[in-house]
Design a protein around this motif. Structure first.
Motif, PDB file in Angstrom:
ATOM      1  N   ALA A  93      85.211 -59.074  53.189  1.00 18.06           N
ATOM      2  CA  ALA A  93      85.723 -57.854  52.703  1.00 18.06           C
ATOM      3  C   ALA A  93      84.960 -56.928  52.769  1.00 18.06           C
ATOM      4  CB  ALA A  93      86.701 -58.233  51.632  1.00 18.06           C
ATOM      5  N   ARG A  94      83.629 -57.319  52.309  1.00 20.93           N
ATOM      6  CA  ARG A  94      82.528 -56.348  52.142  1.00 20.93           C
ATOM      7  C   ARG A  94      81.977 -55.744  53.198  1.00 20.93           C
ATOM      8  NH1 ARG A  94      80.876 -56.929  46.874  1.00 20.93           N
ATOM      9  NH2 ARG A  94      82.076 -58.498  45.819  1.00 20.93           N
ATOM     10  N   ASP A  95      82.313 -55.991  54.415  1.00 22.91           N
ATOM     11  CA  ASP A  95      81.613 -55.507  55.750  1.00 22.91           C
ATOM     12  C   ASP A  95      82.495 -54.576  56.441  1.00 22.91           C
ATOM     13  OD1 ASP A  95      79.357 -57.194  55.570  1.00 22.91           O
ATOM     14  OD2 ASP A  95      80.567 -58.920  56.397  1.00 22.91           O
ATOM     15  N   LYS A  96      83.432 -54.013  55.529  1.00 19.60           N
ATOM     16  CA  LYS A  96      84.626 -53.269  56.478  1.00 19.60           C
ATOM     17  C   LYS A  96      84.831 -51.947  55.872  1.00 19.60           C
ATOM     18  CE  LYS A  96      88.148 -56.888  57.511  1.00 19.60           C
ATOM     19  NZ  LYS A  96      87.183 -58.196  57.192  1.00 19.60           N
ATOM     20  N   ALA A  97      85.144 -51.059  56.568  1.00 17.95           N
ATOM     21  CA  ALA A  97      85.810 -49.851  56.172  1.00 17.95           C
ATOM     22  C   ALA A  97      87.236 -49.695  55.558  1.00 17.95           C
ATOM     23  CB  ALA A  97      85.495 -48.485  57.119  1.00 17.95           C
ATOM     24  N   TYR A  98      87.471 -48.969  54.652  1.00 21.38           N
ATOM     25  CA  TYR A  98      88.937 -48.984  54.045  1.00 21.38           C
ATOM     26  C   TYR A  98      89.406 -47.526  54.165  1.00 21.38           C
ATOM     27  CZ  TYR A  98      87.936 -53.681  52.680  1.00 21.38           C
ATOM     28  OH  TYR A  98      87.565 -55.190  52.556  1.00 21.38           O
ATOM     29  N   LEU A  99      90.339 -47.112  55.108  1.00 22.85           N
ATOM     30  CA  LEU A  99      90.623 -45.768  55.154  1.00 22.85           C
ATOM     31  C   LEU A  99      92.048 -45.378  54.702  1.00 22.85           C
ATOM     32  CD1 LEU A  99      89.135 -43.407  57.874  1.00 22.85           C
ATOM     33  CD2 LEU A  99      91.483 -42.955  56.887  1.00 22.85           C
ATOM     34  N   GLY A 100      92.353 -44.457  53.714  1.00 23.07           N
ATOM     35  CA  GLY A 100      93.636 -43.744  53.416  1.00 23.07           C
ATOM     36  C   GLY A 100      93.430 -42.846  52.278  1.00 23.07           C
ATOM     37  N   TYR A 101      94.673 -42.389  51.687  1.00 20.16           N
ATOM     38  CA  TYR A 101      94.412 -41.301  50.833  1.00 20.16           C
ATOM     39  C   TYR A 101      95.600 -41.525  49.918  1.00 20.16           C
ATOM     40  CZ  TYR A 101      97.478 -37.996  53.382  1.00 20.16           C
ATOM     41  OH  TYR A 101      98.428 -37.453  53.978  1.00 20.16           O
ATOM     42  N   SER A 102      95.940 -40.442  49.027  1.00 18.82           N
ATOM     43  CA  SER A 102      97.223 -40.336  48.095  1.00 18.82           C
ATOM     44  C   SER A 102      97.131 -41.461  47.543  1.00 18.82           C
ATOM     45  CB  SER A 102      98.470 -40.244  49.270  1.00 18.82           C
ATOM     46  OG  SER A 102      99.563 -39.903  48.163  1.00 18.82           O
ATOM     47  N   ASP A 103      98.277 -42.516  47.287  1.00 25.76           N
ATOM     48  CA  ASP A 103      98.310 -43.526  46.511  1.00 25.76           C
ATOM     49  C   ASP A 103      97.269 -44.761  46.737  1.00 25.76           C
ATOM     50  OD1 ASP A 103     100.199 -44.985  44.471  1.00 25.76           O
ATOM     51  OD2 ASP A 103     100.111 -46.630  46.068  1.00 25.76           O
ATOM     52  N   VAL A 104      96.864 -44.846  48.208  1.00 23.73           N
ATOM     53  CA  VAL A 104      95.750 -45.515  48.472  1.00 23.73           C
ATOM     54  C   VAL A 104      94.685 -45.443  47.497  1.00 23.73           C
ATOM     55  CG1 VAL A 104      94.401 -46.396  50.313  1.00 23.73           C
ATOM     56  CG2 VAL A 104      96.628 -45.955  50.812  1.00 23.73           C
ATOM     57  N   GLY A 105      94.390 -44.246  47.128  1.00 22.35           N
ATOM     58  CA  GLY A 105      93.376 -43.850  46.026  1.00 22.35           C
ATOM     59  C   GLY A 105      93.077 -45.157  45.138  1.00 22.35           C
ATOM     60  N   PHE A 106      94.011 -45.650  44.614  1.00 22.50           N
ATOM     61  CA  PHE A 106      93.927 -46.801  43.655  1.00 22.50           C
ATOM     62  C   PHE A 106      93.060 -48.137  44.279  1.00 22.50           C
ATOM     63  CE2 PHE A 106      98.005 -45.521  41.866  1.00 22.50           C
ATOM     64  CZ  PHE A 106      97.837 -45.239  40.615  1.00 22.50           C
TER      65      PHE A 106
END
Length: 271
Positions: A93-106
């Motif tokens: 999990a430490r080697d990835k990008a995580y992309l989103g916005y709005s509620d994904v901000g949590f």
């Protein structure tokens, strides 16, 4: 590049999956989008139960076959899976990008607080349904694939930055999920709120002890503003200047992020 797609919040229109898959195949043939089966689940308001959404997130985050996770849409519900999902994230999990916005901000905030992966505020798969939505999602895919700097919010500089929806950020204040944003420029945006409530959230932002030490504030798009009765009478920039002054930090102007077609990419930290 293999990108896992999942829905951490509200249920979505399943037509999005075919539409964004077809676009990515044509415009970004180097990318393979893999949609978690959970994406089409429904449980009342949510894209599956809290347990199902948490399990899907952990499943893809811990899978070393994925280079990044891209979120299908926002809405509401990502906060309900934090306590279940975050402790189970492993090395992959430490080697990835995580992309989103709005509620994904949590999730972006919780990941950044724990220095897990590379959280990125940017367009989600469902933004394909916006007018000129292909150009919108192309920013996210271009950034994930090759670090396309044209996708970035143009005001980013050498200062570390973080971006949040204002409602999500104020919900994170006072919780262990809010990251340390000392020396960061903080960008906020909002949608579907009356002006008085935006002002109330800015009050909380300005007085939050957890945010003392940020370098400055910027404002993204504020859209679909609900009617205020009587009329509010203050501009958004005036409100930002007022509360930035109370916070003791500079107001650094507008930013190209938000619930719009023009939503740009903001990597947390330094781009």
């Amino acid at each position: 590049m293999r990108i896992g797609v999942l829905a951490a919040s509200s249920r979505t229109n399943p037509d999005v999956i075919g539409k964004v898959t077809a676009y990515a195949a044509a415009a970004f043939p180097e990318i393979e989008l893999v949609f978690h089966p959970q994406c089409t689940d429904t449980d009342g308001h949510f894209a599956g139960s809290d347990f199902r959404r948490a399990a899907a997130f952990v499943d893809y985050a811990n899978d070393p076959a994925f280079n990044a996770l891209w979120f299908l849409r926002g809405g509401y519900g990502a906060n309900r899976i934090l306590a279940m999902a975050m402790p189970d994230l492993g090395r992959a999990a430490r080697d990835k990008a995580y992309l989103g916005y709005s509620d994904v901000g949590f999730l972006l905030g919780a990941l950044y607080a724990r220095r897990i992966g590379r959280p990125v505020h940017g367009p989600m798969a469902s933004d394909i349904n916006r007018r000129d939505g292909e150009a919108t999602v192309a920013r996210s895919l271009g950034w994930l694939l090759r670090g396309d700097r044209q996708a970035l919010e143009p005001g980013l500089g050498s200062q570390p930055t973080a971006a949040f929806n204002l409602t999500i950020l104020t919900s994170l204040i006072g919780t262990p999920w809010l990251p340390d944003l000392t020396d960061h420029v903080l960008i906020v945006e909002e949608v579907s709120e009356p002006m008085y409530n935006i002002d109330r959230m800015l009050f909380k932002l300005a007085n939050a002890t957890q945010l003392k030490g940020i370098a400055g504030l910027r404002l993204g798009a504020v859209t679909a503003v609900q009617a205020n009765e009587p009329p509010w009478g203050e501009t958004l920039d005036y409100m930002m200047i007022r509360w930035s002054r109370d916070m003791g930090v500079p107001y650094l102007g507008r930013a190209e992020i938000g619930h719009t077609q023009g939503n740009r990419v903001v990597p947390f930290g330094i781009a």
